[in-house]
Design a protein around this motif. Structure first.
Motif, PDB file in Angstrom:
ATOM      1  N   SER A  22       6.865 -17.911 -16.939  1.00  0.00           N
ATOM      2  CA  SER A  22       5.386 -18.983 -18.109  1.00  0.00           C
ATOM      3  C   SER A  22       5.307 -19.096 -19.221  1.00  0.00           C
ATOM      4  O   SER A  22       3.932 -19.349 -19.595  1.00  0.00           O
ATOM      5  N   SER A  23       6.110 -19.968 -19.539  1.00  0.00           N
ATOM      6  CA  SER A  23       6.253 -20.891 -20.752  1.00  0.00           C
ATOM      7  C   SER A  23       5.634 -21.980 -20.410  1.00  0.00           C
ATOM      8  O   SER A  23       6.311 -22.891 -21.182  1.00  0.00           O
ATOM      9  N   LEU A  41      16.720 -10.741 -25.326  1.00  0.00           N
ATOM     10  CA  LEU A  41      16.742 -10.494 -24.023  1.00  0.00           C
ATOM     11  C   LEU A  41      15.109 -11.489 -23.563  1.00  0.00           C
ATOM     12  O   LEU A  41      14.847 -11.493 -21.967  1.00  0.00           O
ATOM     13  N   MET A  42      14.435 -10.824 -24.462  1.00  0.00           N
ATOM     14  CA  MET A  42      12.985 -10.867 -24.247  1.00  0.00           C
ATOM     15  C   MET A  42      12.851 -12.609 -24.264  1.00  0.00           C
ATOM     16  O   MET A  42      12.212 -13.257 -23.820  1.00  0.00           O
ATOM     17  N   TYR A  43      13.314 -13.346 -25.126  1.00  0.00           N
ATOM     18  CA  TYR A  43      13.495 -14.753 -25.309  1.00  0.00           C
ATOM     19  C   TYR A  43      14.139 -15.421 -23.755  1.00  0.00           C
ATOM     20  O   TYR A  43      13.100 -15.611 -22.980  1.00  0.00           O
ATOM     21  N   VAL A  44      15.002 -14.570 -23.273  1.00  0.00           N
ATOM     22  CA  VAL A  44      15.301 -15.038 -21.585  1.00  0.00           C
ATOM     23  C   VAL A  44      14.888 -14.878 -20.628  1.00  0.00           C
ATOM     24  O   VAL A  44      14.442 -15.053 -19.661  1.00  0.00           O
ATOM     25  N   GLY A  45      13.945 -13.274 -20.851  1.00  0.00           N
ATOM     26  CA  GLY A  45      13.239 -12.947 -20.346  1.00  0.00           C
ATOM     27  C   GLY A  45      11.755 -14.306 -19.980  1.00  0.00           C
ATOM     28  O   GLY A  45      11.398 -14.394 -18.629  1.00  0.00           O
ATOM     29  N   VAL A  46      11.098 -14.444 -20.962  1.00  0.00           N
ATOM     30  CA  VAL A  46      10.223 -15.501 -21.063  1.00  0.00           C
ATOM     31  C   VAL A  46      10.117 -16.858 -20.605  1.00  0.00           C
ATOM     32  O   VAL A  46       9.483 -17.122 -19.704  1.00  0.00           O
ATOM     33  N   ASN A  47      11.396 -17.135 -20.959  1.00  0.00           N
ATOM     34  CA  ASN A  47      11.685 -18.485 -20.649  1.00  0.00           C
ATOM     35  C   ASN A  47      12.182 -18.723 -19.003  1.00  0.00           C
ATOM     36  O   ASN A  47      12.125 -19.467 -18.457  1.00  0.00           O
ATOM     37  N   ALA A  48      12.483 -17.519 -18.597  1.00  0.00           N
ATOM     38  CA  ALA A  48      13.234 -17.685 -16.965  1.00  0.00           C
ATOM     39  C   ALA A  48      12.277 -16.874 -15.454  1.00  0.00           C
ATOM     40  O   ALA A  48      12.306 -17.806 -15.378  1.00  0.00           O
ATOM     41  N   SER A  49      10.920 -16.167 -16.995  1.00  0.00           N
ATOM     42  CA  SER A  49       9.778 -16.021 -16.182  1.00  0.00           C
ATOM     43  C   SER A  49       9.022 -17.300 -15.535  1.00  0.00           C
ATOM     44  O   SER A  49       8.401 -17.534 -14.461  1.00  0.00           O
ATOM     45  N   TRP A 101       3.986 -17.959 -25.727  1.00  0.00           N
ATOM     46  CA  TRP A 101       4.151 -17.215 -26.932  1.00  0.00           C
ATOM     47  C   TRP A 101       3.637 -16.470 -27.195  1.00  0.00           C
ATOM     48  O   TRP A 101       2.709 -15.557 -28.721  1.00  0.00           O
TER      49      TRP A 101
END
Lengths: 164, 105
Positions: B30-31, B20-28, A112
């Protein structure tokens, strides 16, 4: 000069100054950076409400008879909106002042943090384009409000294609 | 009422995009924080003492992000970058107009 244009200009100047301050948390301090960003989100909603007619009109005729300039402007505004949401979302996820004040704590997540930096840098470029596209309106309305410009300038300023 | 509806539309659009962004970041994935050495990842500290870890480092001078007003380097950087973007746009528009003028004459 309509009150609407005056209100829009004053609000936009405020948004621009707040945007500049929030772009440098080392200048303002983290607490001001975060609280001001939240206030900025609210004023952007007002900015969208003031330009609602333009948004609706261009949306309706986007694929029919909108000018290329209006189409580019429309797409750019959406990009700015999406980027703004990404900045706010990532900012909330890495918040160190607002969320703790509200009694909420989230784990540190560097993805983030990276997203926040990237989207903030991208917003500078998009905002530059946004300002450039509306430069004529900004200058003419500014002259009218602060320097008492002529009627010809008002006609240009009232051009709905130039406003968003 | 109309204004409230419009605000609702803006908030719903923002929520959908943000979700969508939250789901995308978590699903990728990358977090994932496993890129940091085991046991060395600092803990989140909302009280923000001076030893708090910042991913970009703390070499920000005496006025860190947490401190008071420092040199507005970021503001100047923002103005410069926005000016460059505006200049690029103006150059593109100017070139387009010039080409159009040449084509019509």
């Amino acid at each position: 000069m309509s009150n609407s244009n005056r209100t829009k200009l004053l609000l936009d100047i405020g948004i621009f100054l707040a945007f500049l301050i929030t772009m440098d948390p080392h200048f303002s301090g983290l607490a001001i950076h975060e609280w001001l960003s939240i206030a900025l989100a609210g004023t952007i909603v007002v900015h969208l409400l003031l330009n609602w007619e333009w948004i609706v009109n261009v949306t309706k005729r986007l694929f029919v008879k909108a000018t290329n300039g209006a189409r580019v402007n429309y797409v750019l505004n959406w990009l700015l909106f999406i980027d703004g949401i990404l900045i706010m979302l990532s900012g909330i996820m890495i918040s160190e002042a607002v969320l703790p004040t509200l009694g909420i704590s989230l784990p540190v997540d560097f993805a983030w943090r990276r997203l926040h930096d990237m989207s903030a840098n991208l917003s500078l470029f998009i905002m530059g384009l946004h300002l450039a596209m509306h430069w004529n309106w900004i200058v003419t309305t500014f002259k009218r409000v602060f320097l008492g410009g002529g009627k010809k300038q008002v006609a240009v300023a009232a051009n709905p294609e130039a406003q968003s | 009422m109309k204004t409230l509806f419009r605000i609702l539309v803006i908030l719903v659009a923002a929520s959908i995009i943000g979700g969508l962004m939250y789901v995308g970041v978590n699903a990728s994935g990358s977090s994932d924080t496993s890129t940091f050495e085991e046991g060395r990842r600092p803990q989140f500290n909302p009280d923000g003492d001076d030893n708090m870890f910042r991913p970009e480092g703390d070499e920000r001078g005496e006025h860190g992000e947490r401190g008071g007003f420092g040199f507005p380097g970021g503001v100047i950087k923002a103005l410069v970058l926005m000016s460059i973007a505006g200049g690029i746009y103006s150059a593109v528009v100017w070139t387009g107009k010039k080409a159009k003028r040449v084509a019509t004459s």
